[in-house]
Design a protein around this motif. Structure first.
Motif, PDB file in Angstrom:
ATOM      1  N   LEU A 187     -71.109 -51.149 -13.330  1.00 27.33           N
ATOM      2  CA  LEU A 187     -72.200 -50.439 -12.676  1.00 27.33           C
ATOM      3  C   LEU A 187     -73.547 -51.085 -12.979  1.00 27.33           C
ATOM      4  O   LEU A 187     -74.378 -51.287 -12.080  1.00 27.33           O
ATOM      5  CB  LEU A 187     -72.211 -48.974 -13.113  1.00 27.33           C
ATOM      6  N   LYS A 188     -73.767 -51.447 -14.236  1.00 31.63           N
ATOM      7  CA  LYS A 188     -75.050 -52.044 -14.613  1.00 31.63           C
ATOM      8  C   LYS A 188     -75.189 -53.462 -14.063  1.00 31.63           C
ATOM      9  O   LYS A 188     -76.279 -53.857 -13.636  1.00 31.63           O
ATOM     10  CB  LYS A 188     -75.199 -52.025 -16.132  1.00 31.63           C
ATOM     11  N   THR A 189     -74.115 -54.204 -14.045  1.00 32.01           N
ATOM     12  CA  THR A 189     -74.149 -55.571 -13.496  1.00 32.01           C
ATOM     13  C   THR A 189     -74.496 -55.555 -12.013  1.00 32.01           C
ATOM     14  O   THR A 189     -75.175 -56.455 -11.506  1.00 32.01           O
ATOM     15  CB  THR A 189     -72.798 -56.274 -13.703  1.00 32.01           C
ATOM     16  N   ASN A 190     -74.049 -54.516 -11.309  1.00 33.25           N
ATOM     17  CA  ASN A 190     -74.284 -54.418  -9.869  1.00 33.25           C
ATOM     18  C   ASN A 190     -75.468 -53.520  -9.511  1.00 33.25           C
ATOM     19  O   ASN A 190     -75.632 -53.131  -8.351  1.00 33.25           O
ATOM     20  CB  ASN A 190     -73.009 -53.906  -9.179  1.00 33.25           C
ATOM     21  N   ASP A 191     -76.303 -53.228 -10.530  1.00 34.56           N
ATOM     22  CA  ASP A 191     -77.532 -52.444 -10.316  1.00 34.56           C
ATOM     23  C   ASP A 191     -77.278 -51.109  -9.639  1.00 34.56           C
ATOM     24  O   ASP A 191     -78.067 -50.654  -8.791  1.00 34.56           O
ATOM     25  CB  ASP A 191     -78.550 -53.246  -9.494  1.00 34.56           C
ATOM     26  N   VAL A 192     -76.180 -50.459  -9.995  1.00 40.66           N
ATOM     27  CA  VAL A 192     -75.885 -49.127  -9.464  1.00 40.66           C
ATOM     28  C   VAL A 192     -76.662 -48.099 -10.292  1.00 40.66           C
ATOM     29  O   VAL A 192     -76.627 -48.132 -11.527  1.00 40.66           O
ATOM     30  CB  VAL A 192     -74.372 -48.829  -9.504  1.00 40.66           C
ATOM     31  N   PHE A 193     -77.348 -47.196  -9.611  1.00 45.35           N
ATOM     32  CA  PHE A 193     -78.152 -46.185 -10.294  1.00 45.35           C
ATOM     33  C   PHE A 193     -77.243 -45.117 -10.895  1.00 45.35           C
ATOM     34  O   PHE A 193     -76.553 -44.394 -10.175  1.00 45.35           O
ATOM     35  CB  PHE A 193     -79.144 -45.561  -9.309  1.00 45.35           C
ATOM     36  N   ILE A 194     -77.220 -45.037 -12.231  1.00 50.37           N
ATOM     37  CA  ILE A 194     -76.428 -44.030 -12.945  1.00 50.37           C
ATOM     38  C   ILE A 194     -77.346 -42.849 -13.232  1.00 50.37           C
ATOM     39  O   ILE A 194     -78.275 -42.936 -14.042  1.00 50.37           O
ATOM     40  CB  ILE A 194     -75.860 -44.595 -14.260  1.00 50.37           C
ATOM     41  N   ALA A 195     -77.102 -41.725 -12.563  1.00 57.60           N
ATOM     42  CA  ALA A 195     -77.982 -40.566 -12.700  1.00 57.60           C
ATOM     43  C   ALA A 195     -77.659 -39.722 -13.925  1.00 57.60           C
ATOM     44  O   ALA A 195     -78.549 -39.139 -14.547  1.00 57.60           O
ATOM     45  CB  ALA A 195     -77.900 -39.705 -11.443  1.00 57.60           C
ATOM     46  N   ASP A 196     -76.375 -39.648 -14.285  1.00 49.62           N
ATOM     47  CA  ASP A 196     -75.988 -38.786 -15.398  1.00 49.62           C
ATOM     48  C   ASP A 196     -74.610 -39.203 -15.899  1.00 49.62           C
ATOM     49  O   ASP A 196     -73.789 -39.738 -15.146  1.00 49.62           O
ATOM     50  CB  ASP A 196     -75.956 -37.323 -14.955  1.00 49.62           C
ATOM     51  N   THR A 197     -74.363 -38.956 -17.175  1.00 49.01           N
ATOM     52  CA  THR A 197     -73.062 -39.203 -17.794  1.00 49.01           C
ATOM     53  C   THR A 197     -72.718 -37.995 -18.657  1.00 49.01           C
ATOM     54  O   THR A 197     -73.486 -37.637 -19.558  1.00 49.01           O
ATOM     55  CB  THR A 197     -73.094 -40.474 -18.669  1.00 49.01           C
ATOM     56  N   GLU A 198     -71.581 -37.349 -18.361  1.00 48.15           N
ATOM     57  CA  GLU A 198     -71.157 -36.164 -19.106  1.00 48.15           C
ATOM     58  C   GLU A 198     -69.908 -36.502 -19.921  1.00 48.15           C
ATOM     59  O   GLU A 198     -68.956 -37.094 -19.395  1.00 48.15           O
ATOM     60  CB  GLU A 198     -70.852 -35.015 -18.139  1.00 48.15           C
ATOM     61  N   TYR A 199     -69.915 -36.098 -21.188  1.00 52.34           N
ATOM     62  CA  TYR A 199     -68.807 -36.413 -22.076  1.00 52.34           C
ATOM     63  C   TYR A 199     -67.994 -35.145 -22.341  1.00 52.34           C
ATOM     64  O   TYR A 199     -68.447 -34.234 -23.016  1.00 52.34           O
ATOM     65  CB  TYR A 199     -69.336 -37.007 -23.384  1.00 52.34           C
ATOM     66  N   GLY A 200     -66.792 -35.109 -21.771  1.00 56.63           N
ATOM     67  CA  GLY A 200     -65.891 -33.980 -21.969  1.00 56.63           C
ATOM     68  C   GLY A 200     -64.525 -34.506 -22.329  1.00 56.63           C
ATOM     69  O   GLY A 200     -64.386 -35.372 -23.204  1.00 56.63           O
ATOM     70  N   VAL A 201     -63.487 -33.992 -21.667  1.00 53.97           N
ATOM     71  CA  VAL A 201     -62.132 -34.533 -21.864  1.00 53.97           C
ATOM     72  C   VAL A 201     -62.129 -36.004 -21.457  1.00 53.97           C
ATOM     73  O   VAL A 201     -61.545 -36.861 -22.129  1.00 53.97           O
ATOM     74  CB  VAL A 201     -61.107 -33.736 -21.034  1.00 53.97           C
TER      75      VAL A 201
END
Length: 220
Positions: free
Chosen positions: A156-170
Protein backbone atom coordinates in the motif's frame (compact mmCIF):
# COMPACT_ATOMS: atom_id res chain seq x y z
CA UNK A 1 -21.33 21.32 -6.24
CA UNK A 2 -20.79 18.30 -8.44
CA UNK A 3 -19.03 15.37 -6.85
CA UNK A 4 -17.82 13.94 -10.14
CA UNK A 5 -14.72 16.05 -10.58
CA UNK A 6 -11.39 16.42 -8.83
CA UNK A 7 -10.16 19.96 -8.44
CA UNK A 8 -7.35 22.17 -7.18
CA UNK A 9 -7.69 24.61 -4.30
CA UNK A 10 -5.42 26.20 -1.70
CA UNK A 11 -4.09 24.04 1.12
CA UNK A 12 -5.02 26.54 3.84
CA UNK A 13 -5.93 30.15 4.40
CA UNK A 14 -3.07 32.58 4.61
CA UNK A 15 -1.38 35.61 3.10
CA UNK A 16 1.68 36.87 1.28
CA UNK A 17 3.30 40.30 1.10
CA UNK A 18 5.21 42.05 -1.67
CA UNK A 19 6.83 45.50 -1.66
CA UNK A 20 6.90 47.04 -5.13
CA UNK A 21 8.30 50.57 -5.55
CA UNK A 22 7.55 51.36 -1.91
CA UNK A 23 3.91 50.23 -2.15
CA UNK A 24 3.00 47.31 0.12
CA UNK A 25 0.74 44.65 -1.39
CA UNK A 26 -0.78 42.14 1.06
CA UNK A 27 -2.69 39.27 -0.54
CA UNK A 28 -5.03 37.52 1.93
CA UNK A 29 -6.44 34.28 0.54
CA UNK A 30 -9.06 31.82 1.77
CA UNK A 31 -11.07 28.79 0.78
CA UNK A 32 -14.68 29.83 0.25
CA UNK A 33 -17.42 27.43 -0.80
CA UNK A 34 -20.15 30.01 -1.40
CA UNK A 35 -20.67 33.64 -2.31
CA UNK A 36 -21.73 34.27 1.30
CA UNK A 37 -18.42 32.90 2.59
CA UNK A 38 -16.53 34.96 0.01
CA UNK A 39 -18.32 38.18 0.98
CA UNK A 40 -17.73 37.51 4.68
CA UNK A 41 -13.99 37.06 4.06
CA UNK A 42 -13.81 40.22 1.94
CA UNK A 43 -15.53 42.21 4.71
CA UNK A 44 -13.24 40.73 7.36
CA UNK A 45 -10.04 41.65 5.51
CA UNK A 46 -11.33 45.06 4.42
CA UNK A 47 -12.11 45.82 8.08
CA UNK A 48 -8.70 44.54 9.21
CA UNK A 49 -6.95 46.83 6.72
CA UNK A 50 -9.47 49.67 6.79
CA UNK A 51 -6.62 52.21 6.77
CA UNK A 52 -5.23 50.90 3.47
CA UNK A 53 -5.30 52.84 0.20
CA UNK A 54 -7.17 50.02 -1.57
CA UNK A 55 -8.70 46.63 -0.69
CA UNK A 56 -9.25 44.96 -4.05
CA UNK A 57 -10.60 41.42 -4.45
CA UNK A 58 -11.54 38.52 -6.68
CA UNK A 59 -13.26 35.21 -6.11
CA UNK A 60 -14.24 32.11 -8.02
CA UNK A 61 -16.88 29.73 -6.72
CA UNK A 62 -17.83 26.38 -8.27
CA UNK A 63 -15.93 23.72 -10.21
CA UNK A 64 -16.65 25.52 -13.47
CA UNK A 65 -16.25 29.07 -12.17
CA UNK A 66 -20.04 29.40 -11.98
CA UNK A 67 -19.81 32.48 -9.77
CA UNK A 68 -16.95 34.94 -10.13
CA UNK A 69 -16.52 38.55 -9.08
CA UNK A 70 -13.71 41.08 -9.09
CA UNK A 71 -13.34 44.60 -7.73
CA UNK A 72 -10.69 47.32 -8.32
CA UNK A 73 -11.75 49.34 -5.24
CA UNK A 74 -10.60 52.66 -6.64
CA UNK A 75 -7.64 51.47 -8.69
CA UNK A 76 -7.83 52.24 -12.45
CA UNK A 77 -10.44 50.01 -14.11
CA UNK A 78 -9.13 46.53 -14.95
CA UNK A 79 -5.79 46.86 -13.13
CA UNK A 80 -6.56 44.91 -9.92
CA UNK A 81 -9.61 42.63 -9.74
CA UNK A 82 -9.29 41.21 -13.26
CA UNK A 83 -5.57 40.26 -12.98
CA UNK A 84 -6.29 38.72 -9.57
CA UNK A 85 -9.12 36.62 -10.99
CA UNK A 86 -7.04 35.62 -14.01
CA UNK A 87 -4.21 34.54 -11.70
CA UNK A 88 -6.59 32.23 -9.80
CA UNK A 89 -7.98 30.84 -13.05
CA UNK A 90 -4.55 30.33 -14.60
CA UNK A 91 -3.63 28.16 -11.61
CA UNK A 92 -7.02 26.39 -12.00
CA UNK A 93 -7.92 27.06 -8.38
CA UNK A 94 -11.53 26.58 -7.32
CA UNK A 95 -13.53 27.97 -4.39
CA UNK A 96 -10.98 30.63 -3.51
CA UNK A 97 -11.28 34.28 -2.55
CA UNK A 98 -8.36 36.71 -2.51
CA UNK A 99 -8.25 40.24 -1.14
CA UNK A 100 -5.19 42.25 -2.15
CA UNK A 101 -4.57 45.22 0.11
CA UNK A 102 -2.38 48.09 -1.09
CA UNK A 103 -0.66 50.71 0.99
CA UNK A 104 0.45 53.34 -1.53
CA UNK A 105 4.15 54.16 -1.30
CA UNK A 106 4.15 57.40 -3.25
CA UNK A 107 5.36 56.07 -6.60
CA UNK A 108 2.79 55.46 -9.33
CA UNK A 109 3.16 52.12 -11.10
CA UNK A 110 1.12 52.77 -14.23
CA UNK A 111 -1.54 50.40 -15.57
CA UNK A 112 0.90 47.68 -16.64
CA UNK A 113 2.77 47.88 -13.35
CA UNK A 114 -0.44 47.60 -11.35
CA UNK A 115 -1.63 44.60 -13.34
CA UNK A 116 1.68 42.80 -12.72
CA UNK A 117 1.72 43.78 -9.05
CA UNK A 118 -1.79 42.52 -8.30
CA UNK A 119 -1.32 39.33 -10.32
CA UNK A 120 2.06 38.56 -8.73
CA UNK A 121 0.62 39.24 -5.26
CA UNK A 122 -1.94 36.47 -5.77
CA UNK A 123 0.64 34.01 -7.12
CA UNK A 124 3.00 34.78 -4.25
CA UNK A 125 0.27 34.15 -1.64
CA UNK A 126 -0.71 30.86 -3.28
CA UNK A 127 2.90 29.69 -3.29
CA UNK A 128 3.17 30.49 0.42
CA UNK A 129 0.00 28.64 1.52
CA UNK A 130 0.36 25.73 -0.92
CA UNK A 131 -2.05 23.91 -3.21
CA UNK A 132 -3.87 20.62 -2.82
CA UNK A 133 -5.90 18.49 -5.18
CA UNK A 134 -9.26 17.45 -3.76
CA UNK A 135 -9.87 13.99 -5.13
CA UNK A 136 -13.15 12.10 -4.87
CA UNK A 137 -12.22 8.59 -3.70
CA UNK A 138 -13.93 5.34 -2.75
CA UNK A 139 -13.28 3.73 0.64
CA UNK A 140 -12.48 0.00 0.65
CA UNK A 141 -12.32 -2.07 3.84
CA UNK A 142 -10.65 -5.46 4.20
CA UNK A 143 -9.03 -7.62 6.88
CA UNK A 144 -5.72 -9.47 6.83
CA UNK A 145 -4.06 -11.85 9.32
CA UNK A 146 -1.34 -10.33 11.49
CA UNK A 147 1.36 -12.41 9.80
CA UNK A 148 0.48 -10.89 6.39
CA UNK A 149 0.07 -7.30 7.52
CA UNK A 150 3.66 -6.15 6.89
CA UNK A 151 3.66 -7.17 3.22
CA UNK A 152 0.22 -5.66 2.65
CA UNK A 153 1.30 -2.46 4.38
CA UNK A 154 4.45 -2.38 2.23
CA UNK A 155 2.40 -2.80 -0.95
CA UNK A 156 0.00 0.00 0.00
CA UNK A 157 2.75 2.46 0.90
CA UNK A 158 4.86 1.60 -2.15
CA UNK A 159 1.86 2.33 -4.38
CA UNK A 160 0.91 5.55 -2.54
CA UNK A 161 -2.47 4.18 -1.45
CA UNK A 162 -4.10 6.41 1.17
CA UNK A 163 -4.53 4.38 4.39
CA UNK A 164 -7.29 6.09 6.38
CA UNK A 165 -7.42 3.78 9.39
CA UNK A 166 -6.05 0.51 10.78
CA UNK A 167 -7.99 -1.45 13.43
CA UNK A 168 -6.36 -4.23 15.43
CA UNK A 169 -8.74 -7.00 16.48
CA UNK A 170 -8.81 -10.72 15.69
CA UNK A 171 -7.28 -9.66 12.36
CA UNK A 172 -6.04 -6.30 11.12
CA UNK A 173 -8.85 -4.31 9.50
CA UNK A 174 -7.57 -1.76 6.98
CA UNK A 175 -9.48 1.22 5.53
CA UNK A 176 -8.08 2.58 2.27
CA UNK A 177 -9.27 5.21 -0.23
CA UNK A 178 -8.78 4.87 -3.98
CA UNK A 179 -9.51 6.80 -7.15
CA UNK A 180 -12.13 5.06 -9.27
CA UNK A 181 -9.50 4.24 -11.90
CA UNK A 182 -7.25 2.50 -9.36
CA UNK A 183 -9.79 0.29 -7.62
CA UNK A 184 -9.71 -2.81 -9.82
CA UNK A 185 -5.91 -2.97 -10.11
CA UNK A 186 -5.44 -2.56 -6.36
CA UNK A 187 -8.07 -5.18 -5.57
CA UNK A 188 -6.48 -7.60 -8.06
CA UNK A 189 -2.98 -7.00 -6.69
CA UNK A 190 -4.08 -7.54 -3.09
CA UNK A 191 -6.09 -10.64 -4.03
CA UNK A 192 -3.02 -12.11 -5.76
CA UNK A 193 -0.75 -11.13 -2.87
CA UNK A 194 -2.99 -12.94 -0.39
CA UNK A 195 -3.78 -15.89 -2.69
CA UNK A 196 -7.45 -15.00 -2.82
CA UNK A 197 -7.92 -14.90 0.95
CA UNK A 198 -9.40 -11.42 1.07
CA UNK A 199 -12.85 -9.85 0.96
CA UNK A 200 -13.50 -6.20 0.17
CA UNK A 201 -16.34 -4.06 1.50
CA UNK A 202 -17.17 -0.68 0.00
CA UNK A 203 -17.41 2.22 2.42
CA UNK A 204 -18.12 5.88 1.84
CA UNK A 205 -17.10 8.15 -1.00
CA UNK A 206 -15.39 11.36 0.02
CA UNK A 207 -12.96 14.03 -1.09
CA UNK A 208 -9.42 13.55 0.17
CA UNK A 209 -6.72 16.18 -0.06
CA UNK A 210 -3.48 15.38 -1.87
CA UNK A 211 -0.64 17.95 -1.75
CA UNK A 212 0.51 19.33 -5.09
CA UNK A 213 4.30 19.43 -4.89
CA UNK A 214 5.03 21.06 -8.25
CA UNK A 215 4.89 24.85 -8.27
CA UNK A 216 3.55 24.82 -11.83
CA UNK A 217 0.04 24.52 -10.43
CA UNK A 218 -1.68 25.27 -13.74
CA UNK A 219 0.01 22.24 -15.31
CA UNK A 220 -1.45 19.73 -12.84
Amino acid sequence: MSEKENFLTIKENGSGELIIKKSIFIASIARTNSVEEANAFIQEISKKYRDATHNTFAYTIGLNDEQVKKCDNGEPSGTAGIPELKALQLMKLKNVTVVVTRYFGGIKLGAGGLIRAYSNSVTNAVEKVGVIKRVLQQELLFSVPYNRFDEVDHYLKTNDVFIADTEYGVDVKIHIFLDDDDQEKTKTDLTNLLSGQIKFTKGQKRYNEIPVKDNNFHEQ
